[in-house]
Design a protein around this motif. Sequence first.
Motif, PDB file in Angstrom:
ATOM      1  N   VAL A   1       0.802  -1.283   0.047  1.00  0.00           N
ATOM      2  CA  VAL A   1       0.196   0.115  -0.158  1.00  0.00           C
ATOM      3  C   VAL A   1       0.914   1.286   0.016  1.00  0.00           C
ATOM      4  O   VAL A   1       0.430   2.295  -0.756  1.00  0.00           O
ATOM      5  N   VAL A   2       1.793   1.248   0.849  1.00  0.00           N
ATOM      6  CA  VAL A   2       2.866   2.455   0.674  1.00  0.00           C
ATOM      7  C   VAL A   2       3.315   2.470  -0.527  1.00  0.00           C
ATOM      8  O   VAL A   2       3.668   3.759  -1.025  1.00  0.00           O
ATOM      9  N   CYS A   3       3.738   1.556  -1.270  1.00  0.00           N
ATOM     10  CA  CYS A   3       4.464   1.738  -2.811  1.00  0.00           C
ATOM     11  C   CYS A   3       3.491   2.065  -3.680  1.00  0.00           C
ATOM     12  O   CYS A   3       3.785   2.969  -4.234  1.00  0.00           O
ATOM     13  N   GLY A   4       2.155   1.837  -3.412  1.00  0.00           N
ATOM     14  CA  GLY A   4       0.991   2.306  -4.103  1.00  0.00           C
ATOM     15  C   GLY A   4       1.054   3.720  -3.888  1.00  0.00           C
ATOM     16  O   GLY A   4       0.880   4.572  -5.199  1.00  0.00           O
ATOM     17  N   THR A   5       1.184   4.243  -2.718  1.00  0.00           N
ATOM     18  CA  THR A   5       1.148   5.658  -2.429  1.00  0.00           C
ATOM     19  C   THR A   5       2.085   6.443  -2.842  1.00  0.00           C
ATOM     20  O   THR A   5       1.882   7.423  -3.535  1.00  0.00           O
ATOM     21  N   ASN A   6       3.260   5.748  -3.005  1.00  0.00           N
ATOM     22  CA  ASN A   6       4.508   6.509  -3.821  1.00  0.00           C
ATOM     23  C   ASN A   6       4.281   6.733  -5.048  1.00  0.00           C
ATOM     24  O   ASN A   6       4.816   7.712  -5.456  1.00  0.00           O
ATOM     25  N   LEU A   7       3.794   5.799  -5.597  1.00  0.00           N
ATOM     26  CA  LEU A   7       3.435   5.635  -7.035  1.00  0.00           C
ATOM     27  C   LEU A   7       2.397   6.664  -7.508  1.00  0.00           C
ATOM     28  O   LEU A   7       2.619   7.594  -8.426  1.00  0.00           O
ATOM     29  N   LYS A   8       1.534   6.862  -6.769  1.00  0.00           N
ATOM     30  CA  LYS A   8       0.293   8.040  -6.867  1.00  0.00           C
ATOM     31  C   LYS A   8       1.033   9.178  -6.726  1.00  0.00           C
ATOM     32  O   LYS A   8       0.701  10.251  -7.609  1.00  0.00           O
ATOM     33  N   GLY A   9       1.977   9.347  -5.618  1.00  0.00           N
ATOM     34  CA  GLY A   9       2.550  10.610  -5.669  1.00  0.00           C
ATOM     35  C   GLY A   9       3.447  11.066  -6.836  1.00  0.00           C
ATOM     36  O   GLY A   9       3.402  12.220  -7.235  1.00  0.00           O
ATOM     37  N   LEU A  10       4.214  10.204  -7.137  1.00  0.00           N
ATOM     38  CA  LEU A  10       4.867  10.129  -8.513  1.00  0.00           C
ATOM     39  C   LEU A  10       4.052  10.740  -9.572  1.00  0.00           C
ATOM     40  O   LEU A  10       4.354  11.500 -10.599  1.00  0.00           O
ATOM     41  N   GLY A  11       2.812  10.132  -9.707  1.00  0.00           N
ATOM     42  CA  GLY A  11       1.903  10.539 -10.806  1.00  0.00           C
ATOM     43  C   GLY A  11       1.406  11.748 -10.717  1.00  0.00           C
ATOM     44  O   GLY A  11       1.422  12.447 -11.596  1.00  0.00           O
ATOM     45  N   THR A  12       1.165  12.321  -9.484  1.00  0.00           N
ATOM     46  CA  THR A  12       0.873  13.914  -9.312  1.00  0.00           C
ATOM     47  C   THR A  12       1.862  14.665  -9.955  1.00  0.00           C
ATOM     48  O   THR A  12       1.896  15.712 -10.304  1.00  0.00           O
ATOM     49  N   ALA A  13       3.219  14.247  -9.259  1.00  0.00           N
ATOM     50  CA  ALA A  13       4.566  14.950  -9.711  1.00  0.00           C
ATOM     51  C   ALA A  13       4.914  15.137 -11.093  1.00  0.00           C
ATOM     52  O   ALA A  13       5.073  16.149 -11.817  1.00  0.00           O
ATOM     53  N   GLN A  14       4.197  14.129 -11.689  1.00  0.00           N
ATOM     54  CA  GLN A  14       4.679  14.078 -13.274  1.00  0.00           C
ATOM     55  C   GLN A  14       3.656  14.690 -13.875  1.00  0.00           C
ATOM     56  O   GLN A  14       3.894  15.534 -14.784  1.00  0.00           O
ATOM     57  N   THR A  15       2.423  15.094 -13.533  1.00  0.00           N
ATOM     58  CA  THR A  15       1.373  15.887 -13.930  1.00  0.00           C
ATOM     59  C   THR A  15       1.892  17.469 -13.731  1.00  0.00           C
ATOM     60  O   THR A  15       1.813  18.207 -14.464  1.00  0.00           O
ATOM     61  N   VAL A  16       2.339  17.619 -12.487  1.00  0.00           N
ATOM     62  CA  VAL A  16       2.968  19.070 -12.254  1.00  0.00           C
ATOM     63  C   VAL A  16       4.183  19.301 -13.043  1.00  0.00           C
ATOM     64  O   VAL A  16       3.982  20.606 -13.772  1.00  0.00           O
ATOM     65  N   TYR A  17       4.889  18.417 -13.414  1.00  0.00           N
ATOM     66  CA  TYR A  17       6.129  18.543 -14.375  1.00  0.00           C
ATOM     67  C   TYR A  17       5.707  18.834 -15.746  1.00  0.00           C
ATOM     68  O   TYR A  17       6.008  19.960 -16.201  1.00  0.00           O
ATOM     69  N   ALA A  18       4.724  18.038 -15.840  1.00  0.00           N
ATOM     70  CA  ALA A  18       4.337  18.341 -17.434  1.00  0.00           C
ATOM     71  C   ALA A  18       3.435  19.509 -17.599  1.00  0.00           C
ATOM     72  O   ALA A  18       3.681  20.379 -18.885  1.00  0.00           O
ATOM     73  N   ASN A  19       2.804  19.947 -16.655  1.00  0.00           N
ATOM     74  CA  ASN A  19       2.260  21.562 -16.710  1.00  0.00           C
ATOM     75  C   ASN A  19       3.234  22.554 -16.992  1.00  0.00           C
ATOM     76  O   ASN A  19       2.985  23.533 -17.626  1.00  0.00           O
ATOM     77  N   ASP A  20       4.253  22.307 -16.279  1.00  0.00           N
ATOM     78  CA  ASP A  20       5.244  23.366 -16.119  1.00  0.00           C
ATOM     79  C   ASP A  20       6.094  23.217 -17.683  1.00  0.00           C
ATOM     80  O   ASP A  20       7.000  24.096 -17.989  1.00  0.00           O
TER      81      ASP A  20
END
Length: 158
Positions: free
Chosen positions: A39-58
């Motif tokens: 579950v923690v691993c999945g949460t890490n991946l979800k955070g990476l997904g959010t960070a990638q969206t932020v990166y892509a927006n910039d």
Amino acid sequence: MRKKGFTLIELLVVIAIIAMLMAILMPALSKVKKIAMRVVCGTNLKGLGTAQTVYANDYDDQLPPDLNTLIEKAEVREKGLICPGAGQKDSYGYCGDGLDISCEPTIILVYDKKGNHAEPGRNVLFLDSHVEWVTEERFQELIVKVHAVRKERGLKAH
């Protein structure tokens, strides 16, 4: 007159009961710990997904060239790049280099490397930022899809 306290036999019986209870509970606790790490691993991946969206927006809808870029450009902590099941750096694979957010939303971006978890299967982050636990067979199907998208765009396969 009897002294207050426990006899040696009474103490040994209590210790034996506690030992039996621990023997019964330990396997269950071990399984719960494995599930919690997943579950923690999945949460890490979800955070990476959010960070990638932020990166892509910039960066004009482009995905980062690698996961380490997210530490510098999207304020991801280094701990977020480590699967707790593996406990070491580089425990995630990345397929997003050279891609942008216009790709099919169901392609894999980040995934657990094989063997990160005791159970057969992996956590996978998709382009649309959802995370799924998939079997090894399903992972192989999904990775073929990623290779096709990368080939279509003139990028090397992973």
